[in-house]
Design a protein around this motif. Sequence first.
Motif, PDB file in Angstrom:
ATOM      1  N   ASP A 139      -0.736  -3.260  -6.671  1.00 40.71           N
ATOM      2  CA  ASP A 139      -1.674  -2.242  -6.171  1.00 40.71           C
ATOM      3  C   ASP A 139      -2.624  -2.845  -5.133  1.00 40.71           C
ATOM      4  O   ASP A 139      -2.926  -2.213  -4.113  1.00 40.71           O
ATOM      5  CB  ASP A 139      -2.480  -1.650  -7.330  1.00 40.71           C
ATOM      6  CG  ASP A 139      -1.629  -0.785  -8.248  1.00 40.71           C
ATOM      7  OD1 ASP A 139      -0.557  -0.332  -7.799  1.00 40.71           O
ATOM      8  OD2 ASP A 139      -2.025  -0.572  -9.411  1.00 40.71           O
ATOM      9  N   GLU A 140      -3.079  -4.050  -5.418  1.00 43.86           N
ATOM     10  CA  GLU A 140      -3.973  -4.733  -4.474  1.00 43.86           C
ATOM     11  C   GLU A 140      -3.261  -5.008  -3.153  1.00 43.86           C
ATOM     12  O   GLU A 140      -3.824  -4.794  -2.068  1.00 43.86           O
ATOM     13  CB  GLU A 140      -4.445  -6.050  -5.101  1.00 43.86           C
ATOM     14  CG  GLU A 140      -5.397  -6.849  -4.239  1.00 43.86           C
ATOM     15  CD  GLU A 140      -5.738  -8.191  -4.860  1.00 43.86           C
ATOM     16  OE1 GLU A 140      -6.091  -9.118  -4.103  1.00 43.86           O
ATOM     17  OE2 GLU A 140      -5.638  -8.322  -6.101  1.00 43.86           O
ATOM     18  N   GLU A 143      -2.908  -1.759  -1.103  1.00 47.61           N
ATOM     19  CA  GLU A 143      -4.155  -1.388  -0.423  1.00 47.61           C
ATOM     20  C   GLU A 143      -4.413  -2.293   0.781  1.00 47.61           C
ATOM     21  O   GLU A 143      -4.812  -1.818   1.854  1.00 47.61           O
ATOM     22  CB  GLU A 143      -5.321  -1.472  -1.407  1.00 47.61           C
ATOM     23  CG  GLU A 143      -5.311  -0.378  -2.468  1.00 47.61           C
ATOM     24  CD  GLU A 143      -6.455  -0.522  -3.453  1.00 47.61           C
ATOM     25  OE1 GLU A 143      -7.248  -1.482  -3.292  1.00 47.61           O
ATOM     26  OE2 GLU A 143      -6.564   0.308  -4.372  1.00 47.61           O
ATOM     27  N   GLU A 144      -4.178  -3.588   0.605  1.00 46.83           N
ATOM     28  CA  GLU A 144      -4.412  -4.523   1.703  1.00 46.83           C
ATOM     29  C   GLU A 144      -3.421  -4.291   2.845  1.00 46.83           C
ATOM     30  O   GLU A 144      -3.790  -4.364   4.023  1.00 46.83           O
ATOM     31  CB  GLU A 144      -4.310  -5.960   1.188  1.00 46.83           C
ATOM     32  CG  GLU A 144      -5.463  -6.355   0.275  1.00 46.83           C
ATOM     33  CD  GLU A 144      -5.294  -7.742  -0.302  1.00 46.83           C
ATOM     34  OE1 GLU A 144      -4.231  -8.359  -0.062  1.00 46.83           O
ATOM     35  OE2 GLU A 144      -6.214  -8.214  -0.992  1.00 46.83           O
ATOM     36  N   GLN A 146      -2.026  -1.457   3.587  1.00 49.78           N
ATOM     37  CA  GLN A 146      -2.429  -0.220   4.255  1.00 49.78           C
ATOM     38  C   GLN A 146      -3.590  -0.467   5.213  1.00 49.78           C
ATOM     39  O   GLN A 146      -3.610   0.063   6.330  1.00 49.78           O
ATOM     40  CB  GLN A 146      -2.811   0.828   3.211  1.00 49.78           C
ATOM     41  CG  GLN A 146      -1.624   1.401   2.453  1.00 49.78           C
ATOM     42  CD  GLN A 146      -2.039   2.345   1.342  1.00 49.78           C
ATOM     43  OE1 GLN A 146      -3.213   2.420   0.976  1.00 49.78           O
ATOM     44  NE2 GLN A 146      -1.077   3.072   0.783  1.00 49.78           N
ATOM     45  N   LYS A 250     -11.244   5.341  -3.032  1.00 46.00           N
ATOM     46  CA  LYS A 250     -10.230   4.530  -2.360  1.00 46.00           C
ATOM     47  C   LYS A 250     -10.431   4.535  -0.852  1.00 46.00           C
ATOM     48  O   LYS A 250     -10.184   3.538  -0.178  1.00 46.00           O
ATOM     49  CB  LYS A 250      -8.834   5.058  -2.708  1.00 46.00           C
ATOM     50  CG  LYS A 250      -8.391   4.734  -4.121  1.00 46.00           C
ATOM     51  CD  LYS A 250      -6.957   5.157  -4.334  1.00 46.00           C
ATOM     52  CE  LYS A 250      -6.479   4.778  -5.734  1.00 46.00           C
ATOM     53  NZ  LYS A 250      -5.071   5.171  -5.950  1.00 46.00           N
ATOM     54  N   HIS A 254     -10.885   1.306   1.360  1.00 43.88           N
ATOM     55  CA  HIS A 254      -9.984   1.122   2.498  1.00 43.88           C
ATOM     56  C   HIS A 254     -10.772   0.874   3.787  1.00 43.88           C
ATOM     57  O   HIS A 254     -10.427   0.000   4.587  1.00 43.88           O
ATOM     58  CB  HIS A 254      -9.106   2.368   2.633  1.00 43.88           C
ATOM     59  CG  HIS A 254      -8.134   2.314   3.766  1.00 43.88           C
ATOM     60  ND1 HIS A 254      -6.977   1.571   3.716  1.00 43.88           N
ATOM     61  CD2 HIS A 254      -8.157   2.896   4.991  1.00 43.88           C
ATOM     62  CE1 HIS A 254      -6.326   1.708   4.858  1.00 43.88           C
ATOM     63  NE2 HIS A 254      -7.023   2.503   5.643  1.00 43.88           N
TER      64      HIS A 254
END
Length: 406
Positions: A139-140, A143-144, A146, A250, A254
Amino acid sequence: MDCVGDALMVWDFCTSFGRLLNLSPFSLEDFENSLCYKDATPLLIVESYSALLRLLVKDNGKFAMTIEKKKRKPKITQVTWSEYLCDFLETTCGDELSMHISTIKRGHYGLLEIRVKLAIFHELVAQALDTDTIKDKLDEYIEERQALAATRRDEALDEGRKRREEKERRKSEATGKEGKEERRVQSGEGYHSIANEVTPDKSNGKVLSQQNHSSRNSENEGGDGTSKKNAKKQKVERNPSPEDVNHPSKREIHKLMKNEIKESIEMKSAEERKEFLEREIEKRFIRTSPLGKDKNYCRYWFFRRDGRIFVESSDSTQWGYYQTKEEVDALIGSLNAKGERERALKKQMQKFYSKICSELQKRSKEETQQIEMEEALVRRSTRVRAPPRENPALAFLKYVNKWKEL
């Protein structure tokens, strides 16, 4: 040949999540040689098993409960790793793998078939992928990735905007004189049109005044409504709930990550920024997907840390690989651009061509050095022959886990 896929999967997982597992990376050849070694259990295999078992113990799942019931020592060492492995086989695996527990307990792990060794590794990796630690890390990474992709997209848009502005500037400079004349003509015409519009209409003065008055009222009413809405929004923004403060959304996370990335690359050139973003995206490993398929539905794989192009048959029973730049060039040239699958495969191979070639060159250089070392060893006299551990063919026995948790 049917276990090549398992070997690649296990090796790719261990090297990709090495930091999380506290397991320093190793080459695919060293992993293969360690699996084939029968005289003893190489340290590379011991450390790999220990790292995966530690991850399962920390997850507090079914295996961790079994360890707790048996009152095992919390630390997995080079001496106790086999006990933990037997507990895992007894708890999680079926009869096909648990039947080998006695062999492992007697200290004869090396005598197991390669197929069995890889089946045990496969089961461990499958259990590891289901742990909260790996899921949180994925998940981390998502996000990174993205945030990095968004930054890369902004960089591309910014470059495109600059190119357009430069193009427009050059165009305006080329047509500067004509533009000045046109503006002069337009300014003269505009003056006359404005003068004509200002002329009052006496006959319809009353109607016009009423229309102006009504329009002002409507604007005031609309303005009051919007101002009230804006005031409410400002109140909401000024007084965020404590949950929002403690748990940002989020989108906010982000945005923060994106700003941090932009600050870190602010002083770099455009080319350096592009390379940095590509490199950072690659580091956030999520999964390895095939490059594509050919007309026979054979899948083509490229692994970042090996360099070779692996080919898997449609039924996954046969494997092959391309290991030189010339072979890769011939492969790309042989792909039919008119076919749907091979066209997509060719496009992907051309996309990663420079990366594939650099990895292949690096690999060929290492192989050349190894061959030279082996030839130098053969030329020596038998009386001064190097001890077995210095033999390049047994280099996998020298593996040391530099990232081991203390």
